[in-house]
Write a protein that holds these residues in place. Structure first.
Motif, PDB file in Angstrom:
ATOM      1  N   GLY A 146     -10.556   9.111  75.952  1.00  0.00           N
ATOM      2  CA  GLY A 146      -9.934   9.469  77.178  1.00  0.00           C
ATOM      3  C   GLY A 146      -9.058   8.577  77.216  1.00  0.00           C
ATOM      4  N   ASN A 147      -7.779   9.045  78.490  1.00  0.00           N
ATOM      5  CA  ASN A 147      -6.536   7.999  78.385  1.00  0.00           C
ATOM      6  C   ASN A 147      -7.330   7.059  80.288  1.00  0.00           C
ATOM      7  N   PRO A 148      -6.833   6.077  80.128  1.00  0.00           N
ATOM      8  CA  PRO A 148      -7.352   5.291  81.454  1.00  0.00           C
ATOM      9  C   PRO A 148      -6.409   5.444  82.276  1.00  0.00           C
ATOM     10  N   SER A 149      -5.538   5.964  82.396  1.00  0.00           N
ATOM     11  CA  SER A 149      -4.222   6.280  83.069  1.00  0.00           C
ATOM     12  C   SER A 149      -4.346   7.599  84.031  1.00  0.00           C
ATOM     13  N   THR A 150      -5.290   8.657  83.331  1.00  0.00           N
ATOM     14  CA  THR A 150      -5.637   9.667  84.136  1.00  0.00           C
ATOM     15  C   THR A 150      -6.826  10.474  84.234  1.00  0.00           C
ATOM     16  N   ALA A 151      -7.524   9.148  83.816  1.00  0.00           N
ATOM     17  CA  ALA A 151      -9.216   9.693  83.442  1.00  0.00           C
ATOM     18  C   ALA A 151      -9.629  10.218  85.009  1.00  0.00           C
ATOM     19  N   LEU A 152      -9.511   9.798  86.038  1.00  0.00           N
ATOM     20  CA  LEU A 152      -9.567  10.097  87.351  1.00  0.00           C
ATOM     21  C   LEU A 152      -8.577  10.646  88.339  1.00  0.00           C
ATOM     22  N   THR A 153      -7.853  11.615  87.877  1.00  0.00           N
ATOM     23  CA  THR A 153      -6.669  11.641  88.347  1.00  0.00           C
ATOM     24  C   THR A 153      -7.199  13.025  89.062  1.00  0.00           C
ATOM     25  N   GLU A 154      -7.829  13.802  88.194  1.00  0.00           N
ATOM     26  CA  GLU A 154      -7.818  15.434  87.909  1.00  0.00           C
ATOM     27  C   GLU A 154      -9.872  14.786  89.063  1.00  0.00           C
ATOM     28  N   VAL A 155      -9.606  15.885  90.849  1.00  0.00           N
ATOM     29  CA  VAL A 155     -10.249  15.464  91.755  1.00  0.00           C
ATOM     30  C   VAL A 155     -12.103  15.668  91.064  1.00  0.00           C
ATOM     31  N   LYS A 156     -12.225  16.629  90.706  1.00  0.00           N
ATOM     32  CA  LYS A 156     -13.618  16.940  89.925  1.00  0.00           C
ATOM     33  C   LYS A 156     -13.729  16.724  88.572  1.00  0.00           C
ATOM     34  N   SER A 157     -13.451  15.117  88.448  1.00  0.00           N
ATOM     35  CA  SER A 157     -13.842  14.459  87.207  1.00  0.00           C
ATOM     36  C   SER A 157     -15.144  13.490  87.042  1.00  0.00           C
ATOM     37  N   ILE A 158     -14.901  13.284  85.822  1.00  0.00           N
ATOM     38  CA  ILE A 158     -16.269  11.818  85.747  1.00  0.00           C
ATOM     39  C   ILE A 158     -15.967  10.990  84.725  1.00  0.00           C
ATOM     40  N   ILE A 159     -16.141   9.684  84.619  1.00  0.00           N
ATOM     41  CA  ILE A 159     -15.694   9.125  83.463  1.00  0.00           C
ATOM     42  C   ILE A 159     -17.256   8.253  82.885  1.00  0.00           C
ATOM     43  N   LEU A 160     -18.096   8.309  82.194  1.00  0.00           N
ATOM     44  CA  LEU A 160     -19.347   8.110  81.272  1.00  0.00           C
ATOM     45  C   LEU A 160     -19.275   6.682  80.823  1.00  0.00           C
ATOM     46  N   THR A 161     -20.080   5.538  80.763  1.00  0.00           N
ATOM     47  CA  THR A 161     -20.547   4.986  80.025  1.00  0.00           C
ATOM     48  C   THR A 161     -21.404   5.475  78.354  1.00  0.00           C
ATOM     49  N   GLU A 162     -21.134   4.629  77.494  1.00  0.00           N
ATOM     50  CA  GLU A 162     -22.013   5.420  76.289  1.00  0.00           C
ATOM     51  C   GLU A 162     -23.025   5.673  76.123  1.00  0.00           C
ATOM     52  N   SER A 163     -23.758   4.072  77.009  1.00  0.00           N
ATOM     53  CA  SER A 163     -24.904   4.774  77.079  1.00  0.00           C
ATOM     54  C   SER A 163     -25.670   6.230  77.800  1.00  0.00           C
ATOM     55  N   LEU A 164     -24.707   6.392  79.314  1.00  0.00           N
ATOM     56  CA  LEU A 164     -24.916   7.295  79.700  1.00  0.00           C
ATOM     57  C   LEU A 164     -24.742   8.895  79.076  1.00  0.00           C
ATOM     58  N   ALA A 165     -23.472   8.336  77.835  1.00  0.00           N
ATOM     59  CA  ALA A 165     -23.205   9.616  77.474  1.00  0.00           C
ATOM     60  C   ALA A 165     -24.590  10.103  76.503  1.00  0.00           C
ATOM     61  N   ARG A 166     -24.723   9.492  75.538  1.00  0.00           N
ATOM     62  CA  ARG A 166     -25.619   9.408  74.867  1.00  0.00           C
ATOM     63  C   ARG A 166     -27.071   9.814  75.789  1.00  0.00           C
ATOM     64  N   LYS A 167     -27.192   9.486  76.967  1.00  0.00           N
ATOM     65  CA  LYS A 167     -28.766  10.417  77.611  1.00  0.00           C
ATOM     66  C   LYS A 167     -28.405  12.093  77.251  1.00  0.00           C
ATOM     67  N   TYR A 168     -26.935  11.829  77.680  1.00  0.00           N
ATOM     68  CA  TYR A 168     -27.169  14.056  78.498  1.00  0.00           C
ATOM     69  C   TYR A 168     -26.308  14.572  77.133  1.00  0.00           C
ATOM     70  N   PHE A 169     -25.725  13.721  76.424  1.00  0.00           N
ATOM     71  CA  PHE A 169     -25.180  14.530  75.406  1.00  0.00           C
ATOM     72  C   PHE A 169     -25.738  14.058  73.665  1.00  0.00           C
ATOM     73  N   GLY A 170     -26.396  12.872  73.797  1.00  0.00           N
ATOM     74  CA  GLY A 170     -26.700  12.923  71.881  1.00  0.00           C
ATOM     75  C   GLY A 170     -25.700  11.904  71.229  1.00  0.00           C
ATOM     76  N   THR A 171     -25.480  13.142  69.915  1.00  0.00           N
ATOM     77  CA  THR A 171     -24.424  12.839  69.473  1.00  0.00           C
ATOM     78  C   THR A 171     -23.491  13.586  69.600  1.00  0.00           C
ATOM     79  N   ASP A 172     -23.257  14.683  70.345  1.00  0.00           N
ATOM     80  CA  ASP A 172     -21.990  15.275  71.005  1.00  0.00           C
ATOM     81  C   ASP A 172     -20.893  13.997  71.532  1.00  0.00           C
ATOM     82  N   ASP A 173     -20.068  15.445  71.391  1.00  0.00           N
ATOM     83  CA  ASP A 173     -18.655  14.466  71.933  1.00  0.00           C
ATOM     84  C   ASP A 173     -18.561  15.000  73.364  1.00  0.00           C
TER      85      ASP A 173
END
Length: 877
Positions: free
Chosen positions: A211-238
């Motif tokens: 992701g891009n740090p300059s625009t990652a939270l620009t969209e009102v309905k967006s979310i940034i995950l930590t790698e542990s939380l991303a792994r919790k929901y998506f496993g090895t998927d992107d």
């Protein structure tokens, strides 16, 4: 692919001492084993095992042949051989000496790592020196309040009017909420879901993986995950570009993945959402039209600023007061000032209300540092005493060496080498003990420490301590013995002089202080566990998602619960013993300067019955009357006292205050006074508080009082069924109130556990040293004991003769420990509003316990010597 390599310096050391005919074969085997382990264990553990394997070969059979060494090396090799022989000849002394120092040193290493972690908080941010947090301070006639949060509009003012600020970043999080995040069939309550904005990544160094740090939270309905939380929901998927759902309402696009927040960050989150999302969710909600970006009455955001380098913080803070004057200090509330706080000071030096999480405690760090120094001191004293005693046994050997031509330098070298061997073995054992006990230490301290070769500073510190200890314990006896004349060396000498006695007294004075500390901390914790808080907290079950029940859903849930005889009461509103909020109140007609900081709690119908709180004056609020709900309040006894009224005088008096989001203050009337109850921590006195009933219970907590007689698990299952019927889209999660309250004192529980373990450790080390010294003393007096018994001495008189020498020292140490323990205990208890008194029996029991420990260490040996056959004693030597 694994890139682990064994420590090069250890390989060089191995090549230096190992015989050439053995080196190639042994090093080859060690390297093969190292690379095999690399695939299944961490680098630190693998390196540790490799170092241990190399050191096991540091034995005479594996050393290089003398003919390849210089004269100095030959002499050194001879000293090493003599040192190893002494260890084999005196296994008890050697074991006590090595293990005593090793255990003490390992404890000190663990404490040092803990302190290092506490001091390292937030230092991973490259611009940490220039980052500040904006906070407030409110002075009122009855209290001073300091808060970590400020209103959201602070950001726009700082960016527009203050050129000292390069960037401003805000975080928002409310601990009372339990946000639900879902993806596909997965649905979890996330405890660390924060709201923020893109500027966060311009101020802080949170590393992006995607992701891009300059625009990652620009969209009102967006979310940034930590790698542990991303792994919790998506496993090895992107996870990038996937859609997640927030609170069953908003679909959020995953726009970034960052590395997990380091454990030494004062602010920690698992996901970030845009603040703009929360703003739009709240627009038009509730009793008032609400826009958080325009609300100066609600301090809801943690506001951080990246300042220009070399900004004069004091002058800048003075400039900020114009914001306080213009926006915070109004006709209805005065006394606000805005302060700035360095990012690096937050963890250990900040204890404001509404902190992002539990901060550390500088006093606790100092306390652990003192404990570490005391344990190290005890271990060193022990080592020196035993080494000196051992040296005294070798007077004849030293005399013969001198007769054969050995000089003082040679003797010093011999003793120094022997001390270095003992200290070296101790250091290796200490590293091993620290490694083994690290998981247990992390458990009860709630830390995430690790031990490996990457802690270069710790390795250096251990080496320095070891070097000075070996030098002192080796040089001192050798110099003292070398000064004696030959005939003096042939005579029996006293096992210890004044210096050794001072060391023993100091050692046990420290132990006594630690025992006193255990009693005081345990007593205070017992008070915290069992003090009557003034309300009923037993069998109270609090629903984590109760705020999400709509009016209709709550009615369905209530009807189902009312059919359960095991549930005695149901309440929707403030839960006693949970988070405290404050507001500024004025007495109507008393003038604008008459402002009081009081707690405010929005209670539901039947609050006093639910939590069994006495109403000492007046009446309750009538839930059937809209007018009474709108105008009436209850206060507690402390509030009546703070406002300058008696309980009876309070009834009918009016107060005014400005609710969050409102443009005009409201006037309310006191109709009843409740008995004081400790809703907040026992660190603080009872908070003067106002209890008001909201016109709508929507968004309030839901709690249930369970019967102690019913089947608890069956009751909870039935409550869950009622919950699923009323609001199936939210998971049924709960906690018990008494457990939540007890969690406030985890820090004290950890402190007690740490002090308890380290005190026991220190006492064992000291007693082991005393055990060794008493063995030596009894051996020295063996002939004297035999002669006394032949002349008619009784067993008891011999026992008293041998034990009294040490017991006198213990009594002296106890006398030194009393004032020190009294001073330290009093200072620690000062931090509690409710605390125990220092009972003299605490000191009596401390003295008795240390005496018992000493008697156990020396008593058996003394008794054994006293009942031994005098013939055997007289044959000795």
């Amino acid at each position: 692919m694994n890139h682990q390599e064994p420590p090069r310096w250890m390989l060089q050391f191995f090549q230096w001492f190992c015989r050439e005919d053995l080196f190639e074969a042994i090093s080859g085997d060690l390297l093969v084993q190292y690379y095999e382990r690399a695939s299944r264990m961490s680098r630190a553990r693998n390196n540790g095992l490799f170092i241990g394997q190399v050191l096991t070969f540091f034995q005479p059979f594996a050393w290089r042949r003398p003919h390849t060494l210089s004269n100095h090396s030959i002499m050194f090799t001879n000293h090493l051989k003599v040192g190893f022989r002494l260890i084999r000849r005196n296994p008890v002394y050697s074991s006590i000496n090595i293990l005593g120092f090793a255990i003490g040193l390992s404890a000190v290493m663990l404490i040092a790592l803990f302190i290092q972690q506490e001091l390292s908080f937030d230092k991973f941010h490259s611009r940490g020196d220039d980052i500040v947090r904006f906070t407030y301070r409110l002075e009122t006639p009855n209290a001073t309040r300091e808060g970590a949060k400020l209103p959201f509009p602070m950001k726009s003012v700082l960016e527009a009017d203050y050129p000292e600020v390069r960037n401003v970043a805000r975080f928002y999080f409310w601990g009372g909420d339990a946000p639900l995040l879902s993806y596909g069939n997965q649905k979890h309550t996330e405890e660390k879901l924060y709201f923020s904005e893109n500027e966060v990544f311009q101020v802080f160094d949170f590393e992006f993986l995607a992701g891009n740090p300059s625009t990652a939270l620009t969209e009102v309905k967006s979310i940034i995950l930590t790698e542990s939380l991303a792994r919790k929901y998506f496993g090895t998927d992107d996870p990038m570009g996937k859609i997640m759902t927030y609170k069953n309402e908003d679909d959020l696009l995953v726009t970034g993945v960052i590395k997990d927040i380091p454990s030494n960050s004062h602010i920690s989150f698992d996901a970030l959402l845009p603040i703009e999302l929360q703003r739009q969710r709240w627009m038009g909600w509730g009793q008032y039209t609400y826009d958080l970006e325009k609300d100066w009455n609600w301090a809801g955001a943690w506001v951080y600023g990246l300042l220009n380098p070399k900004t004069d913080n004091l002058a800048f803070e003075q400039k900020l007061q114009s914001i306080a004057e213009e926006h915070l200090n109004t006709d209805d509330q005065k006394g606000f000032t805005i302060e700035i706080q360095s990012l690096l000071d937050i963890h250990l030096r900040s204890d404001k209300s509404a902190e992002p999480g539990p901060n550390g405690n500088l006093t606790l760090v100092y306390a652990f540092a003192v404990v570490a120094c005391l344990i190290l001191l005890i271990a060193c004293i022990n080592f020196i005493n035993l080494t000196t005693a051992q040296a005294n046994k070798r007077l004849k050997e030293i005399n013969i060496r001198q007769v054969m031509g050995a000089g003082r330098t040679n003797l010093v070298g011999q003793f120094l080498t022997e001390s270095m061997i003992l200290v070296s073995f101790s250091c290796i054992a200490a590293w091993l003990f620290a490694f083994l006990f690290m998981p247990f230490f992390n458990d009860f301290m709630g830390s995430s420490l690790s031990l490996g070769t990457q802690q270069v500073w710790l390795i250096l510190a251990v080496c320095i301590v070891a070097f000075f200890l070996a030098a002192f314990s080796g040089v001192r006896p050798s110099v003292a013995i070398a000064r004696l004349r030959a005939f003096q060396q042939m005579q029996p000498v006293r096992s210890s002089g004044l210096f050794n006695k001072i060391l023993i007294v100091g050692q046990f004075a420290i132990c006594n202080v630690l025992i006193i500390g255990i009693f005081v901390i345990e007593g205070q914790l017992d008070l915290l566990r069992h003090k009557d808080l003034g309300f009923d907290k037993e069998q109270m079950l609090v629903l984590r998602h109760g705020r999400n029940l709509s009016a209709d859903q709550f009615e369905v849930f209530q009807n189902e619960i009312n059919a359960l005889p095991q549930v005695e009461n149901l309440h929707r509103g403030y839960v006693a013993g949970t988070a405290a909020y404050t507001n500024t109140f004025q007495r109507v007609g008393a003038g604008s300067q008459d402002a009081y900081s009081l707690g405010i709690k929005w209670v539901g119908e039947g609050f006093t019955d639910m939590f069994e709180i006495d109403l000492v004056e007046g009446r309750s609020i009538n839930p059937e009357s809209i007018a009474d709900i709108r105008e009436s309040i209850l206060i507690n006894e402390s509030a009546a006292k703070a406002l300058g009224w008696s309980n009876s005088e309070s009834i009918g008096k009016q107060l005014s205050f400005l609710p969050g989001g409102a443009s005009e203050p409201e006037e309310i009337r006191i109709v009843g006074v409740m008995a004081d109850a400790n809703f907040e921590s026992l660190y603080d006195p009872v908070l003067p508080s106002v209890f008001r009933m909201p016109q709508s219970a929507l968004g309030s907590e839901v709690s249930l009082k369970l019967s102690p007689k019913g089947d608890l698990m069956r009751t909870i299952t039935q409550i869950e069924a009622a919950w699923d019927l009323a609001i199936p889209e939210w998971p049924f999660e709960f906690n018990f109130l008494d457990q939540s309250i007890q969690e406030q004192y985890v820090r004290e529980e950890n402190l007690a556990a740490a002090i308890r373990y380290f005190a026991i450790l220190a006492i064992l080390i000291a007693c082991s040293g005393l055990f060794g010294l008493s063995m030596f003393t009894i051996q020295q007096k063996r002939k004297e004991i035999g002669v006394r018994k032949v002349l008619g001495a009784t067993v008891s008189s011999i026992f008293v003769l041998l034990s009294s020498r040490f017991m006198r020292l213990i009594v002296f140490s106890f006398l030194f420990a009393i004032p020190t323990g009294l001073y330290l205990s009093s200072n620690w208890l000062e931090s509690f509003a409710f605390r125990i008194s220092l009972d003299p029996m605490i000191f009596v029991w401390s003295g008795l316990i240390s005496s018992m420990m000493v008697l156990m260490a020396i008593g058996l040996q003394s008794l054994k010597a006293a009942i031994s056959d005098p013939v055997d004693s007289l044959r000795y030597e």
